[in-house]
Design an enzyme around this catalytic site. Structure first.
Site, PDB file in Angstrom:
ATOM      1  N   HIS A 141      -6.465   2.339  -8.714  1.00 45.80           N
ATOM      2  CA  HIS A 141      -5.798   1.185  -8.107  1.00 45.80           C
ATOM      3  C   HIS A 141      -4.783   0.568  -9.088  1.00 45.80           C
ATOM      4  O   HIS A 141      -3.620   0.353  -8.739  1.00 45.80           O
ATOM      5  CB  HIS A 141      -6.853   0.150  -7.701  1.00 45.80           C
ATOM      6  N   GLU A 142      -5.228   0.285 -10.310  1.00 46.73           N
ATOM      7  CA  GLU A 142      -4.325  -0.355 -11.283  1.00 46.73           C
ATOM      8  C   GLU A 142      -3.208   0.599 -11.692  1.00 46.73           C
ATOM      9  O   GLU A 142      -2.057   0.170 -11.857  1.00 46.73           O
ATOM     10  CB  GLU A 142      -5.099  -0.846 -12.512  1.00 46.73           C
TER      11      GLU A 142
ATOM     12  N   HIS B 263      -0.568   0.362  -9.153  1.00 46.53           N
ATOM     13  CA  HIS B 263       0.337  -0.781  -9.352  1.00 46.53           C
ATOM     14  C   HIS B 263       1.387  -0.483 -10.425  1.00 46.53           C
ATOM     15  O   HIS B 263       2.540  -0.867 -10.286  1.00 46.53           O
ATOM     16  CB  HIS B 263      -0.452  -2.032  -9.767  1.00 46.53           C
TER      17      HIS B 263
ATOM     18  N   HIS C 270      -0.344  -3.648  -2.384  1.00 43.73           N
ATOM     19  CA  HIS C 270      -1.616  -3.520  -1.667  1.00 43.73           C
ATOM     20  C   HIS C 270      -1.404  -2.913  -0.286  1.00 43.73           C
ATOM     21  O   HIS C 270      -0.387  -3.141   0.363  1.00 43.73           O
ATOM     22  CB  HIS C 270      -2.309  -4.881  -1.576  1.00 43.73           C
ATOM     23  N   CYS C 271      -2.406  -2.110   0.119  1.00 43.88           N
ATOM     24  CA  CYS C 271      -2.305  -1.347   1.357  1.00 43.88           C
ATOM     25  C   CYS C 271      -3.203  -1.991   2.419  1.00 43.88           C
ATOM     26  O   CYS C 271      -4.267  -2.519   2.110  1.00 43.88           O
ATOM     27  CB  CYS C 271      -2.739   0.085   1.079  1.00 43.88           C
TER      28      CYS C 271
ATOM     29  N   CYS D  34      -8.088   2.926   1.780  1.00 42.30           N
ATOM     30  CA  CYS D  34      -7.144   3.405   0.761  1.00 42.30           C
ATOM     31  C   CYS D  34      -7.473   2.756  -0.582  1.00 42.30           C
ATOM     32  O   CYS D  34      -7.844   1.583  -0.644  1.00 42.30           O
ATOM     33  CB  CYS D  34      -5.729   3.048   1.180  1.00 42.30           C
TER      34      CYS D  34
ATOM     35  N   CYS E 245      -4.152   6.688   0.731  1.00 43.94           N
ATOM     36  CA  CYS E 245      -3.831   7.097   2.100  1.00 43.94           C
ATOM     37  C   CYS E 245      -2.522   7.902   2.050  1.00 43.94           C
ATOM     38  O   CYS E 245      -1.832   7.914   1.031  1.00 43.94           O
ATOM     39  CB  CYS E 245      -3.697   5.874   3.004  1.00 43.94           C
TER      40      CYS E 245
ATOM     41  N   CYS F 263       0.612   5.825   0.989  1.00 43.74           N
ATOM     42  CA  CYS F 263       0.645   5.467  -0.433  1.00 43.74           C
ATOM     43  C   CYS F 263       0.836   6.705  -1.297  1.00 43.74           C
ATOM     44  O   CYS F 263       1.516   6.661  -2.317  1.00 43.74           O
ATOM     45  CB  CYS F 263      -0.635   4.752  -0.845  1.00 43.74           C
TER      46      CYS F 263
HETATM   47 ZN   LIG Z   1      -4.363  -4.724  -6.710  1.00 43.63          ZN
HETATM   48 ZN   LIG Z   2      -2.599   3.137   1.262  1.00 43.26          ZN
END
Ligand SMILES: [Zn+2]
Ligand SMILES: [Zn+2]
Length: 180
Positions: A130-131, A134, A140-141, A146, A165, A168
């Site tokens: 996740h990070e 970014h 954000h999704c 996701c 996903c 993304c």
């Molecule tokens: Zn985040």
């Molecule tokens: Zn996504």
């Protein structure tokens, strides 16, 4: 190959870092190494909140980034915050090279539950991806499954997959090509 350097912050279980080192390249087209020295979180501690300001950690990481480090991902085990929130699981520089996350609130013990190392490792991996997302300028999704979905509690992290996903993923692939 894009190098993600894992930076231990304070006391972090070495086996957790070793696990991430193996697991992250299974999710993203990167190689992963563990940084030879750690970062002391103490200067980012704020006694009035009894927490560590994640943006200050990000700031102190900047001088550690070397030309061969494509991304620097700091892994802590202290309670992180930014002033507008009670806590954060992590923080990243959007399209930046640095991100930080913490295992502190990912332990089942934090919630008074029995220790579950498998679950902790999954959560750490999801937060890492996740990070890193970014740092590749992903926002954000809306899709809660996701890995880029926002999460305000561990329950939301557990709902996510460790993968992106389709939308993304294609955005990340083009951003990785640009960030090379
Ligand atoms: Zn985040
Ligand atoms: Zn996504």
């Amino acid at each position: 190959m894009n190098l993600v350097h894992l930076l231990p912050v304070g006391k972090v279980d070495a086996s957790l870092l070793q696990d991430l080192r193996t697991a992250i390249p299974e999710c993203l087209p990167v190689v992963c190494e563990i940084f030879p020295v750690g970062l002391d979180p103490a200067p980012a501690y704020h006694a009035e909140r009894q927490q560590y300001h994640s943006s200050e950690l990000l700031q102190r990481m900047q001088v550690l980034v070397r030309p061969q480090d494509w991304r620097l991902l700091a892994v802590a085990n202290v309670d992180l915050y930014i002033p507008i929130l009670k806590y954060v699981f992590g923080e990243a520089q959007m399209a930046g090279p640095c991100a930080v996350l913490s295992a502190y609130r990912l332990h089942q013990e934090f919630y008074g539950l029995d220790r579950d190392d498998g679950l902790l490792r999954q959560r750490l991996l999801k937060e890492s991806i996740h990070e890193l997302g970014h740092t590749l300028d992903l926002r954000h999704c809306e899709d809660y499954r996701c890995v880029m979905a926002s999460s305000h509690s561990v329950e939301w992290i557990d709902l996510r997959e460790s993968t992106l996903c389709d939308s993304c993923r294609s955005q990340m692939e083009s951003n990785i090509a640009l960030a090379r």
